[in-house]
Design an enzyme around this catalytic site. Structure first.
Site, PDB file in Angstrom:
ATOM      1  N   GLU A  25       0.838  -1.216   0.000  1.00  0.00           N
ATOM      2  CA  GLU A  25       0.000   0.000   0.000  1.00  0.00           C
ATOM      3  C   GLU A  25       0.869   1.261   0.000  1.00  0.00           C
ATOM      4  O   GLU A  25       1.727   1.448   0.868  1.00  0.00           O
ATOM      5  CB  GLU A  25      -0.931  -0.023   1.213  1.00  0.00           C
TER       6      GLU A  25
ATOM      7  N   ASP B  50       4.385 -15.153  11.122  1.00  0.00           N
ATOM      8  CA  ASP B  50       3.089 -15.551  10.562  1.00  0.00           C
ATOM      9  C   ASP B  50       2.069 -14.435  10.794  1.00  0.00           C
ATOM     10  O   ASP B  50       1.519 -14.297  11.891  1.00  0.00           O
ATOM     11  CB  ASP B  50       2.673 -16.859  11.262  1.00  0.00           C
TER      12      ASP B  50
ATOM     13  N   HIS C 209      -2.631  10.309   0.831  1.00  0.00           N
ATOM     14  CA  HIS C 209      -2.806   8.991   0.230  1.00  0.00           C
ATOM     15  C   HIS C 209      -2.662   9.077  -1.292  1.00  0.00           C
ATOM     16  O   HIS C 209      -1.937   8.300  -1.904  1.00  0.00           O
ATOM     17  CB  HIS C 209      -4.192   8.465   0.618  1.00  0.00           C
TER      18      HIS C 209
ATOM     19  N   LYS D 283      -7.616  -1.454  11.156  1.00  0.00           N
ATOM     20  CA  LYS D 283      -6.958  -1.809   9.881  1.00  0.00           C
ATOM     21  C   LYS D 283      -5.728  -0.915   9.696  1.00  0.00           C
ATOM     22  O   LYS D 283      -4.674  -1.380   9.241  1.00  0.00           O
ATOM     23  CB  LYS D 283      -7.956  -1.631   8.724  1.00  0.00           C
TER      24      LYS D 283
HETATM   25  C1  MEV Z   1      -5.896   2.858   5.087  1.00  0.00           C
HETATM   26  O1  MEV Z   1      -5.070   1.797   4.694  1.00  0.00           O
HETATM   27  C2  MEV Z   1      -5.975   2.942   6.587  1.00  0.00           C
HETATM   28  C3  MEV Z   1      -6.918   4.015   7.133  1.00  0.00           C
HETATM   29  O2  MEV Z   1      -8.229   3.845   6.599  1.00  0.00           O
HETATM   30  C4  MEV Z   1      -6.919   3.854   8.632  1.00  0.00           C
HETATM   31  C5  MEV Z   1      -7.921   4.727   9.345  1.00  0.00           C
HETATM   32  O3  MEV Z   1      -8.971   5.079   8.775  1.00  0.00           O
HETATM   33  O4  MEV Z   1      -7.665   5.016  10.538  1.00  0.00           O
HETATM   34  C6  MEV Z   1      -6.462   5.382   6.722  1.00  0.00           C
END
Ligand code: MEV
Length: 443
Positions: free
Chosen positions: A90, A300, A397, A284
């Site tokens: 990513e 792992d 991003h 995430k």
């Molecule tokens: C993207 O990989 C992760 C985010 O969505 C985490 C978040 O929203 O805190 C930016």
């Protein structure tokens, strides 16, 4: 492109074929076998020894699946400066971790604390009879059960580890006749999966053997049925906490911005504590950091992720793994996660790039690696929430994603240069990149 649906073919004895035969068979499944084969071969390593090593990791290996390996420098963890390796696809993750590392490097850095290192395994079995008698049997044979694992645990005990507890758990309320041997382990610098599973299988064998000749048991009680013996990837007592803190006023260049930022940040984390839809995305973001380091360290990542998500849902609702608070003018942000990782065994000694990553991290022991991984998770979470409550996530991003978009449009090096310069002060979007390229190409 692969041939249409329904045109695939069954194959027997695939795993027995040589690699060349496998490549030949698989490429014949494509409309253009020559091109399909070429793609696989392009990812094959030219160093034969290295390629064989990779081929032997799994069954039916055809080639390698590359993942970028990046590094995030400037981490100060418990006073030690570290560059952290991250294997991830990513675009913005490594940049975000690096930003967070730099941000906190001037504010005392990260602290990381081991809260426990206990691993868990279970023998799941069925016992048809008097529960009281099973408990008496277990008390009587506890030592013999443990002694049966002596040979397996010998080396681990010499290193200070081994089985730390063995108990009988009655689960017959949940499923009729269902019981467990619950086993706790200390596995030192090993993640310990093989060690734990070997111990559990031995305990299961011994349990059956002892029960079969236990004089107080009826024939039915003697016939214990072992369903399975396996470690648990849920390790709530193998925990690490990572944290950062500083006076609220020092968070951003102005006191006013700092206060506003801290309050909004705490609100955002609070939302992730109470709202599962947000919690999953919030976590995430944490996993972006955790998985990348776990991967780079040859551990792992599926086991780690399963355990961490179980922990996030341990209260009965899925919640944020991190916490933020403002107390007495101090902003504190922390993360507690269960992490069963190792620095010996498995891929670690075998995989040259994994070995390199360990060396980069200063050849950590398992507890130090737990700390590094947790810090990467916290850094990632800090960077994501910081963006979310200030500029929004897309600005950074999309900037990082720009090269991917340019590559999708087969941009040349000079077009890339022009686009990077153009988007320094303009928001990136697919549409805008396409327009810019069209303009450049027309000119
Ligand atoms: C993207 O990989 C992760 C985010 O969505 C985490 C978040 O929203 O805190 C930016």
């Amino acid at each position: 492109m692969i041939k249409g649906k329904g045109q695939g073919a069954f194959v027997s004895g695939f795993s027995k074929k040589t690699k060349v035969e496998k490549l030949d068979w698989i490429s014949q499944q494509f409309h253009n076998p020559v091109q399909a084969l070429e793609v696989l071969q392009n990812y094959n390593h030219s160093d034969k020894e290295l390629q064989t090593l990779h081929d032997e990791f799994i069954e039916n290996a055809l080639t390698n699946f590359y993942m970028p390996l990046g590094v995030a420098p400037n981490f100060n963890i418990n006073g030690t400066v570290l560059t952290i390796p991250m294997a991830i696809e990513e675009s913005s993750v490594v940049a975000a971790a690096s930003n967070a590392a730099k941000f906190w490097s001037t504010k005392g850095g990260f602290t990381a604390t081991i809260l426990g290192t206990e691993k868990v395994g279970q023998v799941h079995f069925m016992y048809h009879g008097d529960s009281q008698k099973l408990h008496q049997f277990f008390e009587q044979h506890n030592a013999a059960l443990l002694a049966s694992t002596d040979e397996i645990t010998h080396n681990m005990r010499r290193r200070g580890g081994g089985i730390t507890a063995l108990s009988l758990v009655d689960k017959s309320d949940a499923i009729a006749d269902y019981y467990q041997l619950d086993v706790r382990f200390e596995t030192q610098d090993a993640m310990g999966a093989n060690f734990i599973n070997s111990c559990l299988e031995q305990l299961a064998t011994q349990l059956k053997a002892l029960a079969a000749k236990h004089p107080d048991f009826s024939e039915e009680e003697k016939a214990i049925e072992v369903v399975m013996s396996i470690l648990s990837n849920y390790v709530p007592n193998c925990m690490v906490e990572a944290a950062v803190s500083c006076p609220v006023n020092e968070l951003l260049p102005t006191v006013e911005d700092s206060k506003l930022f801290a309050e909004k940040f705490v609100q955002a984390v609070r939302i992730a504590e109470v709202e599962p839809f947000r919690a999953v995305t919030h976590n995430k973001g944490i996993m972006n950091g955790i998985d990348a380091v776990v991967m780079a360290s040859g551990n792992d990542f599926r086991a780690v992720a399963a355990g961490i998500h179980a922990h996030a849902a341990a209260s009965g609702q899925y919640r944020s793994l991190s916490k933020a608070e403002i107390k007495d003018g101090i902003f504190r942000f922390s993360l507690s996660v269960p992490l069963a990782v190792g620095t010996v065994g498995g891929l670690i000694k075998l995989h040259p790039l994994v070995r390199w990553c360990h060396e980069l991290m200063g050849t950590p022991n398992a507890q130090e690696l737990m700390q590094i991984v947790a810090v990467a998770g916290l850094a990632q979470n800090f960077a994501a929430v910081k963006s979310l409550v200030t500029t929004g996530i897309q600005q950074g991003h999309m900037k990082m994603h720009l090269l991917n978009i340019l590559n999708q449009h087969q941009a040349t090096e000079s077009e890339k240069k022009a686009a990077i310069a153009h988007f320094k002060d303009n928001t990136v979007s697919h549409h805008r990149v396409a327009n810019l390229l069209a303009k450049l190409r027309n000119a």
